[in-house]
Design a protein around this motif. Sequence first.
Motif, PDB file in Angstrom:
ATOM      1  N   THR A 122     -24.519  21.980 -29.918  1.00 26.34           N
ATOM      2  CA  THR A 122     -25.971  21.293 -30.234  1.00 26.34           C
ATOM      3  C   THR A 122     -25.773  19.902 -29.834  1.00 26.34           C
ATOM      4  OG1 THR A 122     -25.582  20.559 -32.819  1.00 26.34           O
ATOM      5  CG2 THR A 122     -26.271  22.930 -32.194  1.00 26.34           C
ATOM      6  N   ASP A 123     -27.090  19.308 -29.184  1.00 28.12           N
ATOM      7  CA  ASP A 123     -27.139  18.172 -28.820  1.00 28.12           C
ATOM      8  C   ASP A 123     -27.058  17.202 -30.005  1.00 28.12           C
ATOM      9  OD1 ASP A 123     -28.334  15.506 -28.291  1.00 28.12           O
ATOM     10  OD2 ASP A 123     -29.368  16.525 -26.506  1.00 28.12           O
ATOM     11  N   ASP A 124     -27.462  17.333 -31.120  1.00 26.31           N
ATOM     12  CA  ASP A 124     -27.097  16.470 -32.282  1.00 26.31           C
ATOM     13  C   ASP A 124     -25.645  16.446 -32.584  1.00 26.31           C
ATOM     14  OD1 ASP A 124     -28.135  14.610 -34.311  1.00 26.31           O
ATOM     15  OD2 ASP A 124     -27.362  16.333 -35.754  1.00 26.31           O
ATOM     16  N   GLY A 125     -25.081  17.497 -32.540  1.00 24.06           N
ATOM     17  CA  GLY A 125     -23.681  17.737 -33.019  1.00 24.06           C
ATOM     18  C   GLY A 125     -22.664  17.000 -31.905  1.00 24.06           C
ATOM     19  N   VAL A 126     -23.017  17.276 -30.771  1.00 22.33           N
ATOM     20  CA  VAL A 126     -22.346  16.476 -29.634  1.00 22.33           C
ATOM     21  C   VAL A 126     -22.546  14.865 -29.665  1.00 22.33           C
ATOM     22  CG1 VAL A 126     -22.187  15.889 -27.225  1.00 22.33           C
ATOM     23  CG2 VAL A 126     -22.246  18.402 -28.050  1.00 22.33           C
ATOM     24  N   ARG A 127     -23.690  14.519 -29.885  1.00 25.96           N
ATOM     25  CA  ARG A 127     -23.969  12.915 -30.208  1.00 25.96           C
ATOM     26  C   ARG A 127     -23.093  12.469 -31.224  1.00 25.96           C
ATOM     27  NH1 ARG A 127     -26.634  10.584 -33.850  1.00 25.96           N
ATOM     28  NH2 ARG A 127     -27.486  12.330 -34.482  1.00 25.96           N
ATOM     29  N   ARG A 128     -23.161  13.131 -32.394  1.00 21.70           N
ATOM     30  CA  ARG A 128     -22.330  12.609 -33.534  1.00 21.70           C
ATOM     31  C   ARG A 128     -21.132  12.454 -33.349  1.00 21.70           C
ATOM     32  NH1 ARG A 128     -22.107  16.032 -36.892  1.00 21.70           N
ATOM     33  NH2 ARG A 128     -23.559  17.666 -36.610  1.00 21.70           N
ATOM     34  N   ILE A 129     -20.248  13.682 -32.614  1.00 27.14           N
ATOM     35  CA  ILE A 129     -18.823  13.546 -32.377  1.00 27.14           C
ATOM     36  C   ILE A 129     -18.478  12.389 -31.102  1.00 27.14           C
ATOM     37  CG2 ILE A 129     -17.112  14.860 -31.006  1.00 27.14           C
ATOM     38  CD1 ILE A 129     -18.122  17.367 -32.461  1.00 27.14           C
ATOM     39  N   ILE A 130     -19.203  12.369 -30.270  1.00 30.38           N
ATOM     40  CA  ILE A 130     -19.229  11.178 -29.183  1.00 30.38           C
ATOM     41  C   ILE A 130     -19.243   9.842 -29.682  1.00 30.38           C
ATOM     42  CG2 ILE A 130     -20.083  10.150 -27.183  1.00 30.38           C
ATOM     43  CD1 ILE A 130     -18.440  12.778 -26.652  1.00 30.38           C
ATOM     44  N   ALA A 131     -20.200   9.702 -30.753  1.00 30.13           N
ATOM     45  CA  ALA A 131     -20.413   8.546 -31.170  1.00 30.13           C
ATOM     46  C   ALA A 131     -19.179   8.140 -32.215  1.00 30.13           C
ATOM     47  CB  ALA A 131     -21.477   8.508 -32.264  1.00 30.13           C
ATOM     48  N   ASP A 132     -18.510   9.127 -32.748  1.00 32.65           N
ATOM     49  CA  ASP A 132     -17.491   8.898 -33.798  1.00 32.65           C
ATOM     50  C   ASP A 132     -16.118   8.540 -32.689  1.00 32.65           C
ATOM     51  OD1 ASP A 132     -15.890   8.916 -35.873  1.00 32.65           O
ATOM     52  OD2 ASP A 132     -16.066  10.845 -36.579  1.00 32.65           O
ATOM     53  N   LEU A 133     -16.076   9.287 -31.717  1.00 31.29           N
ATOM     54  CA  LEU A 133     -15.060   9.237 -30.896  1.00 31.29           C
ATOM     55  C   LEU A 133     -14.984   7.638 -30.324  1.00 31.29           C
ATOM     56  CD1 LEU A 133     -14.788  12.514 -29.165  1.00 31.29           C
ATOM     57  CD2 LEU A 133     -13.003  11.743 -30.711  1.00 31.29           C
ATOM     58  N   ARG A 134     -16.192   7.230 -29.944  1.00 32.14           N
ATOM     59  CA  ARG A 134     -16.430   5.987 -29.500  1.00 32.14           C
ATOM     60  C   ARG A 134     -15.715   4.942 -30.315  1.00 32.14           C
ATOM     61  NH1 ARG A 134     -19.902   5.030 -25.187  1.00 32.14           N
ATOM     62  NH2 ARG A 134     -21.457   6.399 -24.623  1.00 32.14           N
ATOM     63  N   THR A 135     -15.610   5.001 -31.484  1.00 31.78           N
ATOM     64  CA  THR A 135     -15.199   3.971 -32.283  1.00 31.78           C
ATOM     65  C   THR A 135     -13.392   3.971 -32.569  1.00 31.78           C
ATOM     66  OG1 THR A 135     -15.374   5.355 -34.381  1.00 31.78           O
ATOM     67  CG2 THR A 135     -17.196   4.022 -33.762  1.00 31.78           C
ATOM     68  N   LYS A 136     -12.983   5.043 -32.091  1.00 35.76           N
ATOM     69  CA  LYS A 136     -11.557   5.382 -32.154  1.00 35.76           C
ATOM     70  C   LYS A 136     -10.770   5.187 -30.945  1.00 35.76           C
ATOM     71  CE  LYS A 136     -12.194   8.560 -36.119  1.00 35.76           C
ATOM     72  NZ  LYS A 136     -13.494   8.173 -36.347  1.00 35.76           N
ATOM     73  N   PHE A 137     -11.309   5.147 -29.708  1.00 44.32           N
ATOM     74  CA  PHE A 137     -10.525   5.259 -28.526  1.00 44.32           C
ATOM     75  C   PHE A 137     -11.209   4.341 -27.644  1.00 44.32           C
ATOM     76  CE2 PHE A 137     -10.174   9.263 -30.687  1.00 44.32           C
ATOM     77  CZ  PHE A 137      -8.515   9.534 -30.430  1.00 44.32           C
ATOM     78  N   ASP A 138     -10.320   4.050 -26.618  1.00 46.07           N
ATOM     79  CA  ASP A 138     -10.873   3.547 -25.448  1.00 46.07           C
ATOM     80  C   ASP A 138     -11.367   3.997 -24.430  1.00 46.07           C
ATOM     81  OD1 ASP A 138      -9.647   0.864 -26.194  1.00 46.07           O
ATOM     82  OD2 ASP A 138      -7.705   1.787 -25.725  1.00 46.07           O
ATOM     83  N   TRP A 139     -10.952   5.339 -24.240  1.00 46.87           N
ATOM     84  CA  TRP A 139     -11.764   6.499 -23.196  1.00 46.87           C
ATOM     85  C   TRP A 139     -11.891   7.881 -24.031  1.00 46.87           C
ATOM     86  CZ3 TRP A 139     -13.119   5.397 -18.248  1.00 46.87           C
ATOM     87  CH2 TRP A 139     -12.764   4.249 -17.688  1.00 46.87           C
ATOM     88  N   VAL A 140     -13.080   8.232 -23.797  1.00 41.43           N
ATOM     89  CA  VAL A 140     -13.393   9.564 -24.152  1.00 41.43           C
ATOM     90  C   VAL A 140     -13.625  10.360 -22.799  1.00 41.43           C
ATOM     91  CG1 VAL A 140     -14.981  10.970 -25.467  1.00 41.43           C
ATOM     92  CG2 VAL A 140     -14.408   8.734 -26.352  1.00 41.43           C
ATOM     93  N   ILE A 141     -12.569  11.436 -22.515  1.00 36.14           N
ATOM     94  CA  ILE A 141     -13.065  12.130 -21.307  1.00 36.14           C
ATOM     95  C   ILE A 141     -13.254  13.504 -21.527  1.00 36.14           C
ATOM     96  CG2 ILE A 141     -11.966  12.591 -18.976  1.00 36.14           C
ATOM     97  CD1 ILE A 141      -9.799  10.478 -19.469  1.00 36.14           C
ATOM     98  N   CYS A 142     -14.469  13.974 -20.985  1.00 36.92           N
ATOM     99  CA  CYS A 142     -15.127  15.202 -21.435  1.00 36.92           C
ATOM    100  C   CYS A 142     -14.777  16.132 -20.198  1.00 36.92           C
ATOM    101  CB  CYS A 142     -16.575  14.947 -21.649  1.00 36.92           C
ATOM    102  SG  CYS A 142     -17.001  13.760 -22.942  1.00 36.92           S
ATOM    103  N   ASP A 143     -14.247  17.144 -20.537  1.00 32.20           N
ATOM    104  CA  ASP A 143     -14.130  18.326 -19.522  1.00 32.20           C
ATOM    105  C   ASP A 143     -14.908  19.229 -19.488  1.00 32.20           C
ATOM    106  OD1 ASP A 143     -12.872  19.904 -17.521  1.00 32.20           O
ATOM    107  OD2 ASP A 143     -11.454  20.627 -19.145  1.00 32.20           O
ATOM    108  N   SER A 144     -15.864  19.107 -18.396  1.00 33.57           N
ATOM    109  CA  SER A 144     -17.113  19.764 -18.225  1.00 33.57           C
ATOM    110  C   SER A 144     -16.780  21.436 -17.750  1.00 33.57           C
ATOM    111  CB  SER A 144     -17.951  19.352 -17.459  1.00 33.57           C
ATOM    112  OG  SER A 144     -19.182  20.198 -17.021  1.00 33.57           O
ATOM    113  N   PRO A 145     -17.470  22.499 -18.511  1.00 33.66           N
ATOM    114  CA  PRO A 145     -17.404  23.484 -17.588  1.00 33.66           C
ATOM    115  C   PRO A 145     -18.137  23.640 -16.334  1.00 33.66           C
ATOM    116  CG  PRO A 145     -19.050  23.741 -19.207  1.00 33.66           C
ATOM    117  CD  PRO A 145     -18.428  22.529 -19.431  1.00 33.66           C
ATOM    118  N   ALA A 146     -17.798  24.511 -15.399  1.00 32.65           N
ATOM    119  CA  ALA A 146     -18.558  24.603 -14.127  1.00 32.65           C
ATOM    120  C   ALA A 146     -19.761  25.068 -14.227  1.00 32.65           C
ATOM    121  CB  ALA A 146     -17.676  25.424 -13.141  1.00 32.65           C
ATOM    122  N   GLY A 147     -20.884  24.578 -13.075  1.00 34.63           N
ATOM    123  CA  GLY A 147     -22.073  24.972 -13.290  1.00 34.63           C
ATOM    124  C   GLY A 147     -23.075  23.954 -13.846  1.00 34.63           C
ATOM    125  N   ILE A 148     -24.230  24.442 -14.057  1.00 37.11           N
ATOM    126  CA  ILE A 148     -25.528  23.550 -14.636  1.00 37.11           C
ATOM    127  C   ILE A 148     -26.046  24.310 -15.867  1.00 37.11           C
ATOM    128  CG2 ILE A 148     -26.090  22.611 -12.429  1.00 37.11           C
ATOM    129  CD1 ILE A 148     -28.269  24.825 -12.082  1.00 37.11           C
TER     130      ILE A 148
END
Length: 271
Positions: free
Chosen positions: A98-124
């Motif tokens: 979910t958009d909200d779930g991803v937003r919360r996780i990314i916001a949390d990871l931002r506070t813990k790391f220097d780089w958050v690297i998201c491996d995207s699936p192929a396509g659109i």
Amino acid sequence: MAKVLVVTSGKGGVGKTTSTAALGAALAQNGERVVVVDFDVGLRNLDLVMGAERRVVFDLINVVQGVAKLSQALIRDKRLENLWLLPASQTRDKDALTDDGVRRIIADLRTKFDWVICDSPAGIERGATLAMRYADEAVIVTNPEVSSVRDSDRIIGMLDSKTARAERGERVTKHVLITRYDSARAMRGEMLGIDDILDILATPLLGIIPESQDVLRASNIGSPVTLNNAASAPARAYFDAARRLNGEDVAMTVPVERRGFMNRLLGRRAA
């Protein structure tokens, strides 16, 4: 506060997951605190490339749905203490994100790391759009072939329209990473040349990764190539790309086959 980087492409099989692992490890080897996040829900390959498949207990979907805490799902690399993995689910589909779930996780990871690297699936589809949704920067991975470059052009358009930054009138910083490049084939006209790719995509070049069995061997044993064989040509290219991501001015070189890979200077530097 971390930089959020999405590694993306429109076409499958171009090397997104191996590039995510290699760039993440290279940044960590340079002292950065890095987490790599697998957004390929339903397939889940990043844990294999990182050699952590037997250590997965909780995953991205578990955290999104509140089944597990983020700290329970994060897996620390055994070789680099400042490199972590947040795996995808292998038993769920992308609709569980979910958009909200991803937003919360990314916001949390931002506070813990220097780089958050998201491996995207192929396509659109949904998984890809959510992987790039909260990115500050993007690495568009492409092979030197027409279909791959065309799909990458489509992804660039999505980065400029479907991200949170785009909605705020800001831009995602974009880089092109060319993988599986073979100079001999390019000279024979069997694949696109570097200048052709850059003319089509009109995006700064981050690096050129040569076609090499070292990448396949590293993936098969569950190790990023920058850890498995740091002296190899693809590893050196990934190290240079990681340095460019950190703002260093590193001369761009084109891998040339001549009893192994040698380099000739490309008359351009990464922007």
